[in-house]
Design an enzyme around this catalytic site. Structure first.
Site, short mmCIF file in Angstrom:
data_model
loop_
_atom_site.label_atom_id
_atom_site.label_comp_id
_atom_site.label_asym_id
_atom_site.label_seq_id
_atom_site.Cartn_x
_atom_site.Cartn_y
_atom_site.Cartn_z
N TYR A 105 0.84 -1.20 0.00
CA TYR A 105 0.00 0.00 0.00
C TYR A 105 0.87 1.25 0.00
CZ TYR A 105 -3.20 3.58 1.76
OH TYR A 105 -3.94 4.72 1.91
N GLU A 192 -3.99 7.35 -4.01
CA GLU A 192 -3.82 6.10 -3.27
C GLU A 192 -3.62 4.92 -4.21
OE1 GLU A 192 -6.21 4.58 0.50
OE2 GLU A 192 -7.26 4.03 -1.33
#
Ligand code: GDP
Ligand code: MN
Length: 391
Positions: A105, A192
């Site tokens: 991530y 993101e």
């Protein structure tokens, strides 16, 4: 403004980030043709992904793999038209499926409290970062970018090492810096990548290599900065914009829908917040935040009224205007006009002070509006009109 994954990926590519190629399809035929092209180029499988502006598409069944053009066609037909969290899927992304070794991530967000861009990384990707943050906060590494210099190399390296990506240092640093650069280039609130993935690929000689790529992309743009990037306006997805939000934007109003029953029409963001607080203190729940802005003319007031009344939960309206540039009599005229044509009659409590307040009061009295002298009184009357204080 939220933008679709495919558009977000285009912005990342423009900033030099590694994103595997994709195509967007709007129907089964387009999906099949796209899949055929990826298979012809050597893909073993294709991935088909719903393009909707909500997270968790994978869990909802909106991300699926297919091993042949026929299978791709079948998968496309199940995903197109699917309902994901109340949104109908109208387009899909088709790409060669990545052979994933590990999901990680990485994101950049605007840290409003700090006034800087915050870069976050975690070796635990593919799952919701909120879950990681709650269960294992230490699994997330955070650094703030420099407001003038951006993300510095040592900061990027710090994040990349903490994510266990030492073997992909160069690519990891480039991606970390690229996310911050993307934030700055487009005035984004959020960029993101989840998952950022280590994937297995074959190099030109057919030997397996591992590479770090952005498999998913979520970008949110700052609405207030959009005038600086007129070309990004084309990325707005009209299929998914709430009708009330669209009407408000077109009328030049700042509107945020809330869950209560008292519609609020106010000029100025600070006064709108205060009005909502006073409604709450009087025992009511505001149905919206609505700032009609400075110098609001009668037509904008009428547009605001239509948007408020389109919400079936609204059973009273509180109008609170502080006339400065905004003229009270203009607002009063707008209210009278709006009420004359409105489809639904709900009690309306009006407080207008400041510029031309007396003219406004005379107009409102003639039109039999309920007025209030103070804001406290207005809030109390509105709550009473909407059926009294909530339990
Ligand atoms: P989201 O659920 O809306 O965040 O959609 P994502 O694009 O993140 O996809 C969800 C999950 O599907 C990922 O975490 C992966 O596990 C899987 N996935 C997505 N793309 C691929 C791919 O190209 N290959 C493989 N094998 N899995 C994928
Ligand atoms: Mn994702």
């Amino acid at each position: 403004m939220k933008i679709q994954e495919a558009d977000a990926k285009s912005l990342l590519v423009a900033q030099g980030l590694p994103v595997p190629g994709w195509e967007v399809a709007h129907n089964v035929e387009e999906a099949r043709l796209a899949a055929e092209r990826f298979f012809a180029a050597g893909a073993q499988q294709v991935v088909i992904k719903a393009q909707v502006l909500v997270g968790g598409r994978g869990k909802a069944g909106g991300v699926k793999l297919a091993s042949s053009p026929d299978a791709a066609e079948r998968v496309a037909s199940t995903i197109l038209g699917m309902d994901i969290k109340g949104i109908t899927v109208r387009k899909i992304l088709v790409a060669a499926a990545a052979d994933i070794v590990k999901e990680l991530y990485m994101s950049a967000v605007l840290d409003r409290a700090d006034g800087r861009i915050l870069l976050m990384g975690s070796a635990e990707g593919g799952v919701e970062i909120e879950q990681v943050a709650a269960a294992n906060p230490d699994a997330i590494v955070r650094v703030h970018a420099d407001p003038l210099l951006g993300l510095l190399d040592f900061q990027a390296r710090q994040v990349v090492f903490a994510m266990g990506l030492g073997a992909h240092l160069k690519a990891g640093v480039a991606i970390a810096k690229g996310l911050v650069a993307t934030m700055r280039a487009y005035d984004a609130d959020l960029v993101e990548i989840n998952p950022l993935a280590i994937v297995r690929e074959l190099d030109a000689a057919g030997a397996p290599v591992k590479r770090l790529v952005c498999l998913d992309a979520k970008v949110t743009l700052d609405d207030s900065a959009l005038p600086r990037h007129p070309e990004l306006e084309a990325l707005r997805d009209p299929d998914e914009e709430d009708p009330a939000d669209r009407k408000a934007r077109e009328a030049g109003l700042t509107f945020i829908k809330l869950d209560g029953t008292i519609g609020c029409m106010v000029n100025g963001a600070g006064l709108a917040m205060t009005t909502m607080d006073l409604v709450k203190r009087a025992g009511g729940e505001p149905a919206n935040f609505l700032d009609i802005g400075g110098g609001a003319r009668a037509d904008r007031v009428a547009a605001a009224m239509r948007i408020i009344l389109a919400d079936p939960k609204v059973d009273a309206i509180l109008v609170n205007i502080f006339g400065g540039i905004t003229r009270g009599d203009e607002v009063a005229r707008g209210l009278i006009e709006a009420r004359a044509v409105q489809e639904r009659d709900v009690p309306m409590i009006v407080r207008i002070v400041g510029t031309n307040a007396e003219e406004a009061a005379a107009l409102l009295e003639e039109a039999h509006f309920t007025t209030a002298a103070s804001l406290d009184e207005a809030a109390e009357k509105a709550v009473k009109a909407s059926g009294g204080a909530a339990a």
